[in-house]
Design a protein around this motif. Structure first.
Motif, short mmCIF file in Angstrom:
data_model
loop_
_atom_site.label_atom_id
_atom_site.label_comp_id
_atom_site.label_asym_id
_atom_site.label_seq_id
_atom_site.Cartn_x
_atom_site.Cartn_y
_atom_site.Cartn_z
N LEU A 141 0.80 -1.22 0.00
CA LEU A 141 0.00 0.00 0.00
C LEU A 141 0.84 1.27 0.00
N HIS A 142 2.15 1.14 0.25
CA HIS A 142 3.02 2.31 0.35
C HIS A 142 4.31 2.06 -0.44
N THR A 143 5.07 3.12 -0.62
CA THR A 143 6.34 2.99 -1.34
C THR A 143 7.50 2.94 -0.37
N SER A 144 8.50 2.14 -0.70
CA SER A 144 9.78 2.09 0.02
C SER A 144 10.86 2.22 -1.03
N THR A 145 11.71 3.22 -0.92
CA THR A 145 12.60 3.55 -2.02
C THR A 145 13.87 4.24 -1.51
N GLN A 146 14.80 4.50 -2.45
CA GLN A 146 16.03 5.24 -2.18
C GLN A 146 16.84 4.66 -1.01
N PRO A 147 17.22 3.38 -1.09
CA PRO A 147 17.97 2.76 0.01
C PRO A 147 19.39 3.30 0.11
N ASN A 148 19.91 3.28 1.33
CA ASN A 148 21.31 3.59 1.60
C ASN A 148 21.72 2.79 2.83
N VAL A 149 22.97 2.31 2.87
CA VAL A 149 23.43 1.45 3.95
C VAL A 149 24.52 2.15 4.75
N ALA A 150 24.32 2.23 6.06
CA ALA A 150 25.32 2.76 6.98
C ALA A 150 25.96 1.60 7.74
N THR A 151 27.25 1.73 8.05
CA THR A 151 27.98 0.69 8.78
C THR A 151 28.67 1.29 10.00
N ASP A 152 28.43 0.71 11.16
CA ASP A 152 29.12 1.13 12.38
C ASP A 152 30.57 0.68 12.29
N PRO A 153 31.55 1.59 12.28
CA PRO A 153 32.95 1.20 12.09
C PRO A 153 33.51 0.35 13.23
N LEU A 154 32.88 0.40 14.41
CA LEU A 154 33.38 -0.36 15.56
C LEU A 154 32.78 -1.76 15.62
N THR A 155 31.48 -1.87 15.41
CA THR A 155 30.80 -3.16 15.55
C THR A 155 30.56 -3.86 14.22
N GLY A 156 30.62 -3.11 13.12
CA GLY A 156 30.31 -3.68 11.82
C GLY A 156 28.82 -3.82 11.56
N GLU A 157 27.98 -3.42 12.50
CA GLU A 157 26.54 -3.52 12.31
C GLU A 157 26.08 -2.56 11.21
N GLU A 158 25.12 -3.04 10.42
CA GLU A 158 24.64 -2.26 9.28
C GLU A 158 23.22 -1.77 9.52
N THR A 159 22.93 -0.59 8.99
CA THR A 159 21.61 0.01 9.10
C THR A 159 21.15 0.44 7.72
N LEU A 160 19.91 0.11 7.40
CA LEU A 160 19.31 0.52 6.13
C LEU A 160 18.55 1.82 6.34
N PHE A 161 18.94 2.86 5.59
CA PHE A 161 18.15 4.08 5.52
C PHE A 161 17.34 4.04 4.23
N PHE A 162 16.13 4.55 4.27
CA PHE A 162 15.31 4.57 3.06
C PHE A 162 14.22 5.62 3.22
N THR A 163 13.48 5.84 2.14
CA THR A 163 12.40 6.82 2.10
C THR A 163 11.08 6.09 1.91
N SER A 164 10.05 6.53 2.65
CA SER A 164 8.75 5.88 2.54
C SER A 164 7.63 6.83 2.94
N ASP A 165 6.44 6.57 2.39
CA ASP A 165 5.24 7.31 2.79
C ASP A 165 4.35 6.47 3.69
N ARG A 166 4.92 5.46 4.36
CA ARG A 166 4.16 4.56 5.22
C ARG A 166 3.53 5.30 6.40
N GLU A 167 2.58 4.63 7.03
CA GLU A 167 1.93 5.20 8.20
C GLU A 167 2.92 5.35 9.34
#
Length: 340
Positions: A187-213
């Motif tokens: 029902l909504h859009t999810s777009t424009q992904p970007n990935v961030a990485t914590d330099p200490l832990t290596g954990e990754e985070t997905l940033f994106f754009t959406s019109d979700r509720e």
């Protein structure tokens, strides 16, 4: 109301002094005739004062050049990100193949310019004949590429889902893997992904754009933890940096913990401007406009910067960009490079 709309056009064209005069004339003759337009005119007068000060204090250390026709086209070219010496980007220059409905719609595809050469369509059947594909993003070790696959809801509006592919050692890619229902919603859009990485832990985070509720309205920036198996956790709204207008094209710079994005919801130079915000343990700091010449009175989006922050890419439809309609100079986004 013609004087008001003339002011808006001149503001968009970067004719700030003329726009200021038009807004002032509108208010002197029509103040309170239309409550909404009066409020906008007063707000834009403040924005114009700020824009004029920005012109006087443009960053002379930010040198911009438009990429040539080996990358840019008369159609929109956008979302450039440099990986080693190769430039990945998206282009809206292609038409549907054998469409069911006429007129034929334009669709985007992903290209790669190797070592400054001409852009070529990437392989491995990512690009589709009937659906727009765009917005490349890579994880830190470049073993995974994220992108969007979209569909037309109307002749102009798109709804997108985020996918990823594993990058094989022989430069081929795995089959497409669609992110789960935590991210993608029919029902909504999810777009424009970007990935961030914590330099200490290596954990990754997905940033994106959406019109979700759950957002502030229109398109918002969201983020979610990426698990080791490729699944993604529950998205979190980026909160204070989002506005009731569109907030789009997030890019997280790992070395500085800085998030760049574009927005129409803040005081801008006329269209979408590029903003930056520092990621802190308690959230995001106040967003700041990165100023001229990266920003203009036109739309400036998809800002990315390399690790040492001396080279950036972004897309803009400012004067000098190529266009389809030579009479109206209508359209289009081109990719720009900046030496910092």
């Amino acid at each position: 109301d013609a004087r008001f709309y003339l002011a808006q056009v001149r503001q968009k064209l970067g004719k700030y002094e003329e726009a200021k005069m038009d807004y002032e004339l509108y208010l002197s003759e029509n103040n309170d005739d239309d409550e909404k337009l009066t409020a906008i005119a007063n707000m834009e007068l403040k924005a114009l004062e700020w824009a004029i000060s920005q012109e006087e204090n443009a960053d002379e250390g930010f040198k911009i050049e438009i990429l040539g026709s080996d990358v840019n086209s008369p159609y929109s070219d956008f979302g450039a990100i440099k990986v080693d010496e190769d430039l990945y980007y998206s282009s809206l220059r292609y038409e549907e193949t054998d469409p069911e409905e006429k007129p034929t719609k334009l669709i985007s595809k992903i290209l790669k310019s190797e070592e400054g050469g001409s852009g070529e369509l990437i392989d491995d059947d990512i690009n589709m004949d009937m659906k727009p594909v765009a917005h490349t993003a890579f994880n830190f070790d470049r073993t995974r590429m994220y992108y969007t696959l979209c569909e037309y809801k109307t002749d102009a509006a798109l709804r997108c889902d985020i996918y990823f592919r594993e990058m094989n050692p022989d430069s081929t890619m795995s089959d497409a893997i669609m992110l789960g229902t935590e991210i993608n919603d029919s029902l909504h859009t999810s777009t424009q992904p970007n990935v961030a990485t914590d330099p200490l832990t290596g954990e990754e985070t997905l940033f994106f754009t959406s019109d979700r509720e759950g957002g502030k309205g229109n398109l918002d920036i969201w983020y979610a933890k990426i698990n080791s198996d490729g699944t993604v956790g529950t998205p979190i709204n980026a909160g204070s940096i989002n506005t009731t207008q569109n907030d789009i094209t997030p890019f997280y710079h790992n070395n500085s913990d800085m998030l760049y994005f574009s927005s129409r919801g803040y005081m801008t130079l006329g269209g979408y401007d590029i903003f930056s915000t520092q990621m802190t343990p308690t959230g995001f700091a106040t967003a700041e406009n990165i100023g001229m010449p990266a920003n203009s009175s036109y739309d400036d989006v998809y800002f990315t910067v390399n690790a040492v922050e001396d080279e950036a890419y972004f897309s803009s439809n400012r004067l000098g960009s190529q266009y389809i309609d030579t009479q109206k100079e209508a359209c289009c986004f081109d990719i720009y490079r900046a030496d910092i």
